[in-house]
Motif scaffolding. Structure first.
Motif, PDB file in Angstrom:
ATOM      1  N   ALA A  69       0.838  -1.196   0.000  1.00 51.58           N
ATOM      2  CA  ALA A  69       0.000   0.000   0.000  1.00 51.58           C
ATOM      3  C   ALA A  69       0.875   1.248   0.000  1.00 51.58           C
ATOM      4  O   ALA A  69       1.959   1.276   0.578  1.00 51.58           O
ATOM      5  N   GLY A  70       0.381   2.278  -0.648  1.00 52.75           N
ATOM      6  CA  GLY A  70       1.115   3.529  -0.712  1.00 52.75           C
ATOM      7  C   GLY A  70       0.795   4.438   0.454  1.00 52.75           C
ATOM      8  O   GLY A  70      -0.016   4.129   1.329  1.00 52.75           O
ATOM      9  N   LEU A  99      -2.837   6.471   4.765  1.00 54.15           N
ATOM     10  CA  LEU A  99      -3.462   7.604   5.449  1.00 54.15           C
ATOM     11  C   LEU A  99      -4.985   7.514   5.395  1.00 54.15           C
ATOM     12  O   LEU A  99      -5.665   7.825   6.372  1.00 54.15           O
ATOM     13  N   LEU A 100      -5.540   7.112   4.250  1.00 46.48           N
ATOM     14  CA  LEU A 100      -6.993   6.975   4.141  1.00 46.48           C
ATOM     15  C   LEU A 100      -7.533   5.890   5.061  1.00 46.48           C
ATOM     16  O   LEU A 100      -8.648   5.997   5.564  1.00 46.48           O
ATOM     17  N   ARG A 142       6.303   8.670   9.064  1.00 47.92           N
ATOM     18  CA  ARG A 142       6.671   9.237   7.770  1.00 47.92           C
ATOM     19  C   ARG A 142       5.441   9.659   6.991  1.00 47.92           C
ATOM     20  O   ARG A 142       5.403  10.736   6.393  1.00 47.92           O
ATOM     21  N   ASP A 143       4.411   8.835   6.996  1.00 48.39           N
ATOM     22  CA  ASP A 143       3.175   9.170   6.286  1.00 48.39           C
ATOM     23  C   ASP A 143       2.546  10.439   6.846  1.00 48.39           C
ATOM     24  O   ASP A 143       2.064  11.291   6.099  1.00 48.39           O
ATOM     25  N   HIS A 144       2.562  10.564   8.156  1.00 52.26           N
ATOM     26  CA  HIS A 144       1.998  11.764   8.783  1.00 52.26           C
ATOM     27  C   HIS A 144       2.845  13.000   8.490  1.00 52.26           C
ATOM     28  O   HIS A 144       2.306  14.092   8.337  1.00 52.26           O
ATOM     29  N   ARG A 145       4.167  12.830   8.400  1.00 56.52           N
ATOM     30  CA  ARG A 145       5.024  13.957   8.023  1.00 56.52           C
ATOM     31  C   ARG A 145       4.747  14.404   6.599  1.00 56.52           C
ATOM     32  O   ARG A 145       4.717  15.599   6.301  1.00 56.52           O
ATOM     33  N   VAL A 146       4.553  13.451   5.690  1.00 54.95           N
ATOM     34  CA  VAL A 146       4.231  13.786   4.298  1.00 54.95           C
ATOM     35  C   VAL A 146       2.909  14.535   4.237  1.00 54.95           C
ATOM     36  O   VAL A 146       2.778  15.557   3.547  1.00 54.95           O
ATOM     37  N   VAL A 188       6.283  15.877  -2.083  1.00 48.85           N
ATOM     38  CA  VAL A 188       6.807  15.658  -0.733  1.00 48.85           C
ATOM     39  C   VAL A 188       6.979  14.166  -0.470  1.00 48.85           C
ATOM     40  O   VAL A 188       7.959  13.743   0.170  1.00 48.85           O
ATOM     41  N   ASP A 189       6.077  13.351  -0.976  1.00 47.59           N
ATOM     42  CA  ASP A 189       6.177  11.896  -0.771  1.00 47.59           C
ATOM     43  C   ASP A 189       7.436  11.343  -1.430  1.00 47.59           C
ATOM     44  O   ASP A 189       8.079  10.453  -0.887  1.00 47.59           O
TER      45      ASP A 189
END
Length: 144
Positions: free
Chosen positions: A71-72, A77-78, A85-89, A140-141
């Motif tokens: 998963a990306g 996030l969804l 890292r996902d939350h920072r992006v 950003v990702d």
């Protein structure tokens, strides 16, 4: 913390499915309320847009449940399964959207002063901000 070595929690999955169910009820209720006033085209737009987002969230949640390693960032996030890292992006891309929103509102005010139609500016802003959100998220990702 990696997303592959974390045990899946049924409570998180239940909360995701419950929030999707509540979102579906809200979208359909809002569409029914708007349709009751005689604005059927607006109600159809609400139902179509809202249910499209809900279907995308369901697909993301199912993909996360079946293959969490593939998963990306956006899907994690969804599905409320993102790591640090996902939350920072997400935070960094929203910071760019906020910066562009301030700049666009300033340019919109100046354009209105120079004779541009206010309706055109107000209707263009959401599309420009959505494009900014997508482009900044991708940039950003890839950078972080």
């Amino acid at each position: 913390m990696s997303t592959t070595d974390r045990p899946t929690r049924t409570r998180t999955r239940r909360s995701v499915w419950l929030s999707l169910l509540v979102a579906t009820v809200v979208v359909l209720g809002l569409a029914a309320a708007v349709a009751g006033t005689g604005e059927t085209d607006t109600a159809a737009g609400i139902a179509t847009g809202g249910l499209t987002v809900i279907v995308a969230a369901v697909v993301a949640a199912l993909r996360i449940a079946r293959r969490p390693d593939r998963a990306g960032t956006a899907q994690r996030l969804l599905a409320h399964q993102g790591d640090e890292r996902d939350h920072r992006v997400h935070t960094a891309s929203l910071a760019w959207v906020g910066l562009v929103a301030i700049m666009l509102s300033a340019f919109g005010s100046a354009a209105t002063y120079l004779g541009a139609s206010g309706d055109v500016i107000v209707r263009a802003l959401p599309f420009l901000l959505l494009a900014t959100a997508v482009l900044s998220f991708v940039a950003v990702d890839r950078r972080i």
